[in-house]
Design a protein around this motif. Structure first.
Motif, PDB file in Angstrom:
ATOM      1  N   GLY A 165       1.016  -1.228  -0.206  1.00 50.94           N
ATOM      2  CA  GLY A 165       0.128  -0.080   0.184  1.00 50.94           C
ATOM      3  C   GLY A 165       0.673   1.220   0.364  1.00 50.94           C
ATOM      4  O   GLY A 165       0.735   2.654  -0.717  1.00 50.94           O
ATOM      5  N   TYR A 166       1.880   0.852   0.992  1.00 52.89           N
ATOM      6  CA  TYR A 166       2.864   2.195   0.568  1.00 52.89           C
ATOM      7  C   TYR A 166       2.991   2.393  -0.526  1.00 52.89           C
ATOM      8  O   TYR A 166       3.501   3.556  -1.122  1.00 52.89           O
ATOM      9  CB  TYR A 166       3.668   2.324   1.922  1.00 52.89           C
ATOM     10  CG  TYR A 166       4.995   3.177   1.928  1.00 52.89           C
ATOM     11  CD1 TYR A 166       4.634   4.367   2.522  1.00 52.89           C
ATOM     12  CD2 TYR A 166       6.151   3.329   1.982  1.00 52.89           C
ATOM     13  CE1 TYR A 166       5.423   6.063   3.014  1.00 52.89           C
ATOM     14  CE2 TYR A 166       6.929   4.254   1.868  1.00 52.89           C
ATOM     15  CZ  TYR A 166       6.388   5.771   2.122  1.00 52.89           C
ATOM     16  OH  TYR A 166       7.344   6.294   1.759  1.00 52.89           O
ATOM     17  N   ASN A 167       3.955   1.560  -0.977  1.00 53.98           N
ATOM     18  CA  ASN A 167       4.408   1.740  -2.140  1.00 53.98           C
ATOM     19  C   ASN A 167       4.097   2.218  -3.078  1.00 53.98           C
ATOM     20  O   ASN A 167       4.253   2.812  -4.380  1.00 53.98           O
ATOM     21  CB  ASN A 167       5.112   0.178  -2.781  1.00 53.98           C
ATOM     22  CG  ASN A 167       6.016  -0.538  -2.233  1.00 53.98           C
ATOM     23  OD1 ASN A 167       6.502   0.378  -1.727  1.00 53.98           O
ATOM     24  ND2 ASN A 167       6.081  -1.868  -2.176  1.00 53.98           N
ATOM     25  N   VAL A 168       2.321   1.638  -3.553  1.00 54.81           N
ATOM     26  CA  VAL A 168       1.092   2.481  -4.156  1.00 54.81           C
ATOM     27  C   VAL A 168       1.187   3.643  -4.527  1.00 54.81           C
ATOM     28  O   VAL A 168       1.062   4.651  -5.533  1.00 54.81           O
ATOM     29  CB  VAL A 168       0.207   1.457  -4.007  1.00 54.81           C
ATOM     30  CG1 VAL A 168      -0.839   2.097  -5.224  1.00 54.81           C
ATOM     31  CG2 VAL A 168       0.008  -0.126  -4.947  1.00 54.81           C
ATOM     32  N   PHE A 169       1.092   4.284  -3.120  1.00 53.50           N
ATOM     33  CA  PHE A 169       0.947   5.272  -2.791  1.00 53.50           C
ATOM     34  C   PHE A 169       1.940   6.736  -2.942  1.00 53.50           C
ATOM     35  O   PHE A 169       1.890   7.297  -3.558  1.00 53.50           O
ATOM     36  CB  PHE A 169       0.867   5.585  -1.026  1.00 53.50           C
ATOM     37  CG  PHE A 169       0.314   6.813  -0.593  1.00 53.50           C
ATOM     38  CD1 PHE A 169      -0.771   7.768  -1.226  1.00 53.50           C
ATOM     39  CD2 PHE A 169       1.651   7.387   0.125  1.00 53.50           C
ATOM     40  CE1 PHE A 169      -1.036   9.016  -0.482  1.00 53.50           C
ATOM     41  CE2 PHE A 169       1.861   9.232   0.139  1.00 53.50           C
ATOM     42  CZ  PHE A 169       0.850   9.640   0.100  1.00 53.50           C
TER      43      PHE A 169
END
Length: 90
Positions: free
Chosen positions: A80-84
């Motif tokens: 999720g952090y990567n996508v954000f």
């Protein structure tokens, strides 16, 4: 002098094309690649966490899924952090 004029015209044309391309919405192929990249950024940490967690659980005595579940959750958070971050940059 003529070569310089030709070079300037070609450079102006290229700049206009680049600006026009930046302002156009992405086509379906671009969106497909963009979505695929987002999917990989999200899924890869989860899968790696699952494999690493399963391997760590096989080292423990008895039946345990603590590492597997913990590292899958960590993979979800990391994905999720990567996508954000990817969406913020692009």
């Amino acid at each position: 002098m003529r070569d310089r004029h030709t070079l300037l015209e070609k450079t102006r044309r290229d700049i206009r094309r680049l600006v026009k391309k930046e302002n156009q919405p992405a086509g379906w192929l671009g969106m497909l690649f963009y979505g695929g990249t987002l999917g990989l950024l999200f899924v890869t940490p989860m899968v790696l966490g699952a494999y690493l967690g399963r391997w760590l659980d096989t080292l423990a005595a008895g039946y345990s899924v603590r590492w597997t579940v913990s590292l899958i959750v960590l993979g979800i958070v990391t994905g999720g952090y990567n996508v954000f971050r990817f969406i913020q940059r692009h």
